[in-house]
Design a protein around this motif. Structure first.
Motif, PDB file in Angstrom:
ATOM      1  N   LYS A  42       0.831  -1.205   0.000  1.00  0.00           N
ATOM      2  CA  LYS A  42       0.000   0.000   0.000  1.00  0.00           C
ATOM      3  C   LYS A  42       0.864   1.253   0.000  1.00  0.00           C
ATOM      4  CE  LYS A  42      -3.628   2.259   2.734  1.00  0.00           C
ATOM      5  NZ  LYS A  42      -4.249   2.369   4.073  1.00  0.00           N
ATOM      6  N   SER A  43       1.905   1.237   0.821  1.00  0.00           N
ATOM      7  CA  SER A  43       2.701   2.452   0.928  1.00  0.00           C
ATOM      8  C   SER A  43       3.479   2.736  -0.354  1.00  0.00           C
ATOM      9  CB  SER A  43       3.622   2.386   2.135  1.00  0.00           C
ATOM     10  OG  SER A  43       4.574   1.369   1.951  1.00  0.00           O
ATOM     11  N   LYS A  44       3.892   1.657  -1.052  1.00  0.00           N
ATOM     12  CA  LYS A  44       4.568   1.877  -2.327  1.00  0.00           C
ATOM     13  C   LYS A  44       3.604   2.467  -3.353  1.00  0.00           C
ATOM     14  CE  LYS A  44       8.681  -0.202  -1.648  1.00  0.00           C
ATOM     15  NZ  LYS A  44       9.834   0.638  -1.285  1.00  0.00           N
ATOM     16  N   LEU A  45       2.392   1.988  -3.333  1.00  0.00           N
ATOM     17  CA  LEU A  45       1.397   2.535  -4.250  1.00  0.00           C
ATOM     18  C   LEU A  45       1.157   4.001  -3.942  1.00  0.00           C
ATOM     19  CD1 LEU A  45      -0.841   2.531  -6.345  1.00  0.00           C
ATOM     20  CD2 LEU A  45      -2.328   1.386  -4.694  1.00  0.00           C
ATOM     21  N   PHE A  46       1.112   4.286  -2.654  1.00  0.00           N
ATOM     22  CA  PHE A  46       0.924   5.679  -2.243  1.00  0.00           C
ATOM     23  C   PHE A  46       2.080   6.546  -2.732  1.00  0.00           C
ATOM     24  CE2 PHE A  46       1.347   9.039   1.022  1.00  0.00           C
ATOM     25  CZ  PHE A  46       0.126   9.661   0.836  1.00  0.00           C
ATOM     26  N   ALA A  47       3.291   6.062  -2.473  1.00  0.00           N
ATOM     27  CA  ALA A  47       4.474   6.818  -2.895  1.00  0.00           C
ATOM     28  C   ALA A  47       4.451   7.032  -4.403  1.00  0.00           C
ATOM     29  CB  ALA A  47       5.734   6.081  -2.464  1.00  0.00           C
ATOM     30  N   ALA A  48       4.101   5.989  -5.130  1.00  0.00           N
ATOM     31  CA  ALA A  48       4.067   6.105  -6.592  1.00  0.00           C
ATOM     32  C   ALA A  48       3.052   7.155  -7.021  1.00  0.00           C
ATOM     33  CB  ALA A  48       3.719   4.752  -7.208  1.00  0.00           C
ATOM     34  N   THR A  49       1.917   7.159  -6.334  1.00  0.00           N
ATOM     35  CA  THR A  49       0.871   8.123  -6.660  1.00  0.00           C
ATOM     36  C   THR A  49       1.369   9.554  -6.493  1.00  0.00           C
ATOM     37  OG1 THR A  49      -0.757   6.544  -5.821  1.00  0.00           O
ATOM     38  CG2 THR A  49      -1.491   8.808  -6.114  1.00  0.00           C
ATOM     39  N   VAL A  50       1.942   9.808  -5.315  1.00  0.00           N
ATOM     40  CA  VAL A  50       2.425  11.159  -5.032  1.00  0.00           C
ATOM     41  C   VAL A  50       3.553  11.535  -5.984  1.00  0.00           C
ATOM     42  CG1 VAL A  50       3.470  12.649  -3.309  1.00  0.00           C
ATOM     43  CG2 VAL A  50       1.787  10.957  -2.615  1.00  0.00           C
ATOM     44  N   THR A  51       4.503  10.636  -6.119  1.00  0.00           N
ATOM     45  CA  THR A  51       5.667  10.936  -6.953  1.00  0.00           C
ATOM     46  C   THR A  51       5.249  11.251  -8.385  1.00  0.00           C
ATOM     47  OG1 THR A  51       6.998   9.448  -5.618  1.00  0.00           O
ATOM     48  CG2 THR A  51       7.859  10.008  -7.793  1.00  0.00           C
ATOM     49  N   GLU A  52       4.446  10.389  -8.927  1.00  0.00           N
ATOM     50  CA  GLU A  52       4.022  10.599 -10.312  1.00  0.00           C
ATOM     51  C   GLU A  52       3.289  11.927 -10.453  1.00  0.00           C
ATOM     52  OE1 GLU A  52       1.344   8.601 -13.741  1.00  0.00           O
ATOM     53  OE2 GLU A  52       0.764   9.959 -12.115  1.00  0.00           O
ATOM     54  N   GLY A  53       2.406  12.195  -9.515  1.00  0.00           N
ATOM     55  CA  GLY A  53       1.621  13.424  -9.587  1.00  0.00           C
ATOM     56  C   GLY A  53       2.486  14.673  -9.467  1.00  0.00           C
TER      57      GLY A  53
END
Lengths: 207, 207, 207, 207
Positions: free
Chosen positions: B59-70
């Motif tokens: 979950k946290s990797k998905l979160f990080a990916a979301t923020v980073t990409e955005g």
DNA sequence: GATGAATGAGCTTTCATTCAT
DNA sequence: AATGAATGAAAGCTCATTCAT
């Protein structure tokens, strides 16, 4: 999991309510709302878990109480320091300097306050916390309003100005508290105060 | 629990990765990290829960990916808009105005970015997110450095100045996004831009 | 705490849903709703606790499902046995006899059904259970209605009559199941059937 | 949570024991054994929680005391009303009518008595409650025995007959108390009495 | 690549009971 | 006799994660 107990002799001079609040402040500040468990707080405050619930209806109420109590103490301190009669610009500088100093001094509370305003606290408690924030910003707004009325400050939108001031302070203090050195030394505080004052008073642009 | 599904025809043109990221962005933004469950994201992205883990380790990797990409998209946009050759002060105003505009436009991501920097995300992912923030601040610092070198800006501490700028923008945009009116209209954005520019350029104090 | 596991070879022929329902029926019947824990049911059904919640939203929903499923099976059985064409009075006796027999046979379910109709189950689930009871009473009412229409039965209030019939059956069967001998032998069942039939058909008072 | 306090002036004329029992009766009746907390009872009785334990060893003992006291009062009342010398059949009708009337009148106690006979009360207390029930059924049995001996009643199994009588009364009264109209009016009571008397005296079957 | 049934550690919360006063 | 702050065992429920298919 490492739980540092609160110093024993201090505990003996506190009511259970106080020691719970003290423990909550410390642990919420270290780990954030969601990674803090009621077990940890109880352990650190040296009371039974039931005692937490005897005194506070829920985790989120305890959290709200922690933040509210802490921030109100900070505001009271700032108020006290600002009572002296000074030329406005000195007054303005004093507002900034004592805000920043108290932010850094009460790092436990402010860290919570800045970082945990969202993140899934139940609505009642969240409302309470947002009210403290409003109060704090309203408090800043008053000083700015005085300055504007007396012609010392530009007639900018007061809400946005107050928010801007708080935003700068939050960002700089939080970054400072987050950086590895840990304990906020005076040098750092002075740097922050100078920079913030210069920017807010005279802007970044030269001449 | 109301889960708005992503528009069907859009979904058909996306890879599963993309629709997961899209769904994650929306839900993390609405509810924050901890109140978002992997079930909800899977439901909204119209994939099975296992698929989330097939694409993102946790979950946290998905979160990080979301923020980073955005955030990287936002930064790329700002860069693009800043490419033109302008007098410095215009450039500075442009930096502020397009930052604020993009903040409000990409409210989903920036809401996450501003509010969820602490709160119990595991360390790996947290580091990743903090790196994006550093990158963003470094990006601002560059413009300020240029201005200082060319004598347009006062020689203030660059780190603190960049932090101050970001802090103001964060605070004003977040308050705007939080306020009941909801959709960020242009009037509000213009107010924010003007106020921030005036403060940062020339300060709050009169003459 | 002694938990008797369901016979292993039987378990292998069941889906998890079935074995959960089976275990729930047994334990709810033995200990009542409140003294039964989800841990016990999981243990007895040989599934993880999470699996209970994967299949049933809450303890009370599982309870409602247990009762509903069990009582509907009983009603279906009674219906099947009543299909033959018989003189009304025989039909009436058959209704009583197979109701009582099935009550005693399915003692696990009926014990729950009779004893736990109140006692703090959440409202949704309670409504569901009360609906099964209504259905059961409605089912009895139909037979009584037929008898009244054809002139075999006195024109008494049908709701109260049906309730009376069910009330007698509940009381006698429950007392029987509660008594120390435990297993309901045929002798006891026959006594109950005779007594109930005599009372309901011709009353207690002598000629 | 709404707690209706017992009328103040009545309280002043009661011992604490009495007011506890009064409060317990009310709340157990409204919410059932498990959903009633000792806090609520203490609050409603206007005594401290410790006082509950000073007077009754445990929650289940208090519960048992409540039921026992209430049912014994009902039995005493029935006895008193049955003292007159009447033809047997009138006597039988009187037994039914005053039982039903008192059931509905003392709805608080009877509601508990009918609904909470199982459900996880500890064994000591449960035994006590079951004894009251036995006593009540024994009490009914006596009248039936007299009728049988004098030839007024059929020589049915006395235990089962008494159980049947109590089962009918329980079912009809409880349904009545459960139905939305709430307060048991006389019309309803009369209907129940007539139906029960007709069924028990002469049965359901015509001619 | 994709699925979704199954898992179980871990959490908040409740509440009967105790006992120092 | 009466109190009420304090307790802690025990319960229901959540949800990120896994893995056989």
């Amino acid at each position: 999991m490492v739980i540092r107990l609160i110093n024993k002799t201090r505990l003996e001079h506190m009511t259970k309510q106080q020691s719970i609040l003290e423990a909550a402040k410390k642990i919420f500040s270290e780990k954030g709302y969601h990674q803090t468990t009621m077990d940890e707080i109880a352990l650190s405050a040296q009371v039974a878990k039931g005692t937490l619930y005897y005194n506070y209806a829920s985790k989120s109420k305890l959290f709200a109480a922690t933040v509210t109590e802490g921030m109100e103490e900070i505001m009271a301190n700032i108020s006290r320091e600002l009572e002296s009669e000074l030329p406005f610009i000195e007054h303005f500088r004093l507002l900034l300097s004592c805000t920043i100093r108290l932010y850094l001094q009460h790092s436990e509370v402010t860290r919570i306050y800045v970082n945990e305003l969202s993140s899934g606290i139940d609505n009642d408690a969240l409302t309470e916390i947002k009210n403290v924030r409003k109060k704090f910003i309203g408090f800043i707004k008053e000083t700015l309003a005085t300055g504007q009325e007396r012609g010392y400050l530009k007639p900018l939108n007061r809400d946005l100005s107050a928010l801007a001031l708080v935003g700068i302070v939050d960002a700089l203090c939080n970054d400072r508290l987050d950086s590895p050195t840990g304990s906020p030394d005076d040098q750092a505080a002075d740097d922050i105060i100078d920079t913030v004052f210069t920017i807010l008073a005279t802007g970044m642009v030269n001449g």
